[in-house]
Design an enzyme around this catalytic site. Structure first.
Site, PDB file in Angstrom:
ATOM      1  N   CYS A 149      53.936  48.846  36.538  1.00  0.00           N
ATOM      2  CA  CYS A 149      53.009  48.571  37.640  1.00  0.00           C
ATOM      3  C   CYS A 149      53.293  49.499  38.810  1.00  0.00           C
ATOM      4  O   CYS A 149      52.371  49.893  39.514  1.00  0.00           O
ATOM      5  CB  CYS A 149      53.090  47.111  38.056  1.00  0.00           C
ATOM      6  SG  CYS A 149      54.762  46.530  38.277  1.00  0.00           S
TER       7      CYS A 149
ATOM      8  N   GLU B 269      52.332  39.063  40.541  1.00  0.00           N
ATOM      9  CA  GLU B 269      52.670  40.493  40.623  1.00  0.00           C
ATOM     10  C   GLU B 269      51.783  41.183  39.602  1.00  0.00           C
ATOM     11  O   GLU B 269      52.011  41.080  38.405  1.00  0.00           O
ATOM     12  CB  GLU B 269      54.157  40.650  40.322  1.00  0.00           C
ATOM     13  CG  GLU B 269      54.727  41.925  40.885  1.00  0.00           C
ATOM     14  CD  GLU B 269      54.658  43.035  39.890  1.00  0.00           C
ATOM     15  OE1 GLU B 269      53.653  43.776  39.922  1.00  0.00           O
ATOM     16  OE2 GLU B 269      55.573  43.160  39.074  1.00  0.00           O
TER      17      GLU B 269
HETATM   18  P1  NDP Z   1      48.246  40.502  30.302  1.00  0.00           P
HETATM   19  O1  NDP Z   1      48.130  40.340  31.752  1.00  0.00           O
HETATM   20  O2  NDP Z   1      47.140  40.030  29.447  1.00  0.00           O
HETATM   21  O3  NDP Z   1      49.583  39.753  29.811  1.00  0.00           O
HETATM   22  C1  NDP Z   1      50.653  39.414  30.675  1.00  0.00           C
HETATM   23  C2  NDP Z   1      51.094  37.982  30.401  1.00  0.00           C
HETATM   24  O4  NDP Z   1      50.054  37.076  30.787  1.00  0.00           O
HETATM   25  C3  NDP Z   1      51.351  37.692  28.928  1.00  0.00           C
HETATM   26  O5  NDP Z   1      52.385  36.746  28.817  1.00  0.00           O
HETATM   27  C4  NDP Z   1      50.037  37.108  28.467  1.00  0.00           C
HETATM   28  O6  NDP Z   1      50.160  36.333  27.307  1.00  0.00           O
HETATM   29  C5  NDP Z   1      49.665  36.270  29.671  1.00  0.00           C
HETATM   30  N1  NDP Z   1      48.245  35.984  29.800  1.00  0.00           N
HETATM   31  C6  NDP Z   1      47.199  36.752  29.425  1.00  0.00           C
HETATM   32  N2  NDP Z   1      46.032  36.156  29.748  1.00  0.00           N
HETATM   33  C7  NDP Z   1      46.349  34.986  30.338  1.00  0.00           C
HETATM   34  C8  NDP Z   1      45.583  33.908  30.873  1.00  0.00           C
HETATM   35  N3  NDP Z   1      44.251  33.938  30.878  1.00  0.00           N
HETATM   36  N4  NDP Z   1      46.234  32.850  31.385  1.00  0.00           N
HETATM   37  C9  NDP Z   1      47.571  32.816  31.398  1.00  0.00           C
HETATM   38  N5  NDP Z   1      48.362  33.783  30.885  1.00  0.00           N
HETATM   39  C10 NDP Z   1      47.758  34.870  30.377  1.00  0.00           C
HETATM   40  O7  NDP Z   1      48.581  42.008  30.009  1.00  0.00           O
HETATM   41  P2  NDP Z   1      48.272  42.870  28.692  1.00  0.00           P
HETATM   42  O8  NDP Z   1      49.495  42.868  27.892  1.00  0.00           O
HETATM   43  O9  NDP Z   1      47.026  42.427  27.997  1.00  0.00           O
HETATM   44  O10 NDP Z   1      48.017  44.273  29.365  1.00  0.00           O
HETATM   45  C11 NDP Z   1      46.729  44.572  29.891  1.00  0.00           C
HETATM   46  C12 NDP Z   1      46.838  45.322  31.184  1.00  0.00           C
HETATM   47  O11 NDP Z   1      47.517  44.547  32.165  1.00  0.00           O
HETATM   48  C13 NDP Z   1      47.646  46.600  31.154  1.00  0.00           C
HETATM   49  O12 NDP Z   1      46.906  47.657  30.649  1.00  0.00           O
HETATM   50  C14 NDP Z   1      48.028  46.763  32.597  1.00  0.00           C
HETATM   51  O13 NDP Z   1      46.972  47.335  33.313  1.00  0.00           O
HETATM   52  C15 NDP Z   1      48.248  45.356  33.062  1.00  0.00           C
HETATM   53  N6  NDP Z   1      49.662  44.952  33.051  1.00  0.00           N
HETATM   54  C16 NDP Z   1      50.352  45.030  34.197  1.00  0.00           C
HETATM   55  C17 NDP Z   1      51.686  44.716  34.212  1.00  0.00           C
HETATM   56  C18 NDP Z   1      52.481  44.799  35.436  1.00  0.00           C
HETATM   57  O14 NDP Z   1      53.677  45.023  35.370  1.00  0.00           O
HETATM   58  N7  NDP Z   1      51.874  44.579  36.585  1.00  0.00           N
HETATM   59  C19 NDP Z   1      52.398  44.315  33.002  1.00  0.00           C
HETATM   60  C20 NDP Z   1      51.564  44.238  31.834  1.00  0.00           C
HETATM   61  C21 NDP Z   1      50.252  44.554  31.881  1.00  0.00           C
HETATM   62  P3  NDP Z   1      49.730  36.932  25.867  1.00  0.00           P
HETATM   63  O15 NDP Z   1      50.622  38.097  25.619  1.00  0.00           O
HETATM   64  O16 NDP Z   1      49.974  35.796  24.941  1.00  0.00           O
HETATM   65  O17 NDP Z   1      48.284  37.308  25.985  1.00  0.00           O
END
Ligand code: NDP
Length: 454
Positions: A262, A228
């Site tokens: 999102c 998602e």
């Molecule tokens: P991320 O996608 O980086 O983080 C979401 C989750 O994924 C966190 O638990 C993070 O861990 C983990 N994660 C990050 N990189 C990896 C990887 N390579 N492999 C496995 N797990 C990973 O979101 P951000 O917080 O950096 O936000 C950045 C952008 O993402 C936002 O500006 C927005 O555009 C989007 N976003 C969308 C969401 C939604 O609801 N669809 C929710 C949040 C963000 P960790 O925190 O340790 O990096």
């Protein structure tokens, strides 16, 4: 990224956590597998008692959980209370319906008896984001645990106390040890966990790069994923719409969760005939919002979750302006402690502007004027994403076209896109795949076993 609680309203570092060492992760995986071996045999009735107890705890202690959410990621306290309550609703929903959803389904064939049975898969890894730090986890936990799976949570690094509180709720509710565990780990450890034979599948909510990385790691191991990811949801307003209602909902839909959702409406696509009026009303609404301490009941808009999110958003706004966009209100980082960005409206964005295709994760509305419904649908679909869409019309023909022609996982007519345990939730295109919630959600992580008896 360090695993830590940093108050986004002040920038104060409040608590840091040591990531788990490899041997601690191994112990948790052993426990999860042991738990699954017996938990899979528990009855739906037993699981439902535990799940209802989760709901009771969420309702009783919602003030405590809401404070944690607001402290760690900055959403207004009233919204955090609502989030804890919604988690209780999803727990009760699956406690009541899982047995029916996963009952053997008879199918008439040439056998004397043939049917479909739904069985749990085992350990499911959930990689979750900070924006709805309780809801995103419970909408995974409720169906996954009711189906007989066990869960491992890798939560976002900026919400560790929420992650631990959720583990504690599930423990207090009576679920056997190991059925759900929080792993305080960085993103770099995720691929190793997916590679473990005992982990059968994974789900991720978050950004496109995170989703692609998890899907690649899981693909290498031939394991299923549900993703998602982001969205740049359109909010379409036609000439026949109830304009006052549309503007009020447009504001709520863009500002939800300080703009970090999102399914927030992000691109406002308005037909020319009513565009001036819509713009004026939206501007008034945006300018009336109160920015401030998310714990205060008067606050409409709190800080963004992290300095990175704040600066990324501001960079996008500046790039949009560079390409010709015109800022009607807001448009710059507020000079005060914390990650505050004001409600912002950008118009006159030229076609082909690089930011037109991006997700703005904060309180920024892009306003597009279009000639008619054909043009509105074209602009709405001109995005790599396809999560939700909200469209406003009182004309039946327009309504039917919007339902049929919008490329998205959900279309809401005369309402705001929202998740509801009774309805499937998920996207198409670069917004991900698979569905959460409803009967579709609980069937994502089961073995759909065909049984044929002569
Ligand atoms: P991320 O996608 O980086 O983080 C979401 C989750 O994924 C966190 O638990 C993070 O861990 C983990 N994660 C990050 N990189 C990896 C990887 N390579 N492999 C496995 N797990 C990973 O979101 P951000 O917080 O950096 O936000 C950045 C952008 O993402 C936002 O500006 C927005 O555009 C989007 N976003 C969308 C969401 C939604 O609801 N669809 C929710 C949040 C963000 P960790 O925190 O340790 O990096």
């Amino acid at each position: 990224m360090a695993i830590a609680t940093i108050n986004p309203a002040t920038g104060d570092l409040l608590k840091t956590f040591e990531p788990l060492k490899d041997r601690q992760i191994a112990t948790k995986l052993d426990l999860a597998q042991q738990a699954f071996d017996s938990y899979r045999k528990t009855s739906f009735a037993k699981r439902a008692v535990w799940m209802q107890s989760c709901a009771d705890i969420l309702e009783q202690d919602k003030a405590e959980f809401a404070k944690l959410m607001t402290l760690e990621m900055g959403k207004p306290y009233f919204a955090a209370i609502a989030e804890a309550e919604k988690c209780a609703v999803v727990c009760r929903y699956y406690a009541e319906h899982a047995a029916d959803f996963l009952a053997d389904t008879p199918v008439k064939t040439d056998a004397s008896n043939s049917f479909v049975r739904y069985q749990p898969l085992g350990i499911i890894l959930a990689v979750m984001p900070w924006n709805f730090p309780f809801w995103q986890v419970f909408r995974f936990v409720a169906p996954a645990l009711m189906a007989g799976n066990v869960g491992l949570l890798k939560h976002a690094s900026n919400v560790p106390q929420c992650a631990l509180a959720i583990e504690e709720i599930i423990h207090r509710a009576g679920f056997p040890p190991g059925v759900f565990q929080t792993l305080l780990i960085g993103a770099a450890k995720v691929a190793d966990i997916i590679a473990d034979d005992r982990v059968k599948a994974a789900t991720l909510t978050g950004s496109e790069p995170a989703g692609a990385s998890l899907a690649a790691a899981a693909g290498k191991q031939l394991k299923k994923t549900v993703l998602e990811l982001g969205g740049s949801d359109p909010f379409i307003v036609t000439e026949s719409a109830d304009l006052e209602a549309a503007v009020a909902t447009a504001t709520t839909a863009r500002m939800l969760n300080n703009g970090q959702s999102c399914i927030a409406a992000k691109r406002f696509i308005v037909v020319e005939a009513i565009a001036d009026k819509f713009e004026k009303l939206l501007l008034e609404k945006f300018q009336s919002l109160k920015i401030g301490d998310p714990m205060s009941p008067d606050t409409d808009l709190g800080p963004l979750a992290t300095p990175d999110i704040l600066h990324e958003l501001d960079n996008q706004v500046q790039a949009c302006v560079q390409s010709g966009g015109k800022v009607l209100t807001g448009g710059h980082v507020l000079s005060r402690p914390g990650n505050f960005y004001p409600p912002t409206i950008i118009t006159d964005i030229p076609p082909g502007s690089p930011t037109e295709q991006e997700e703005f994760f904060g309180p920024v509305a892009m306003l597009f004027r279009v000639r008619d419904l054909d043009a509105a649908i074209k602009v709405a679909n001109a995005t790599p994403f396809g999560l939700g869409a909200s469209a406003w019309t009182t004309n039946e023909r327009e309504r039917d076209r919007l339902i049929e022609e919008i490329e998205a996982g959900a279309v809401f007519i005369n309402g705001m896109v929202k998740s509801d345990p009774r309805l499937p939730f998920g996207g198409i295109k670069r917004s991900g795949y698979g569905r959460e919630l409803s009967i579709e959600g609980i069937k994502e992580f089961v073995n759909v076993k065909t049984v044929w008896v002569k």
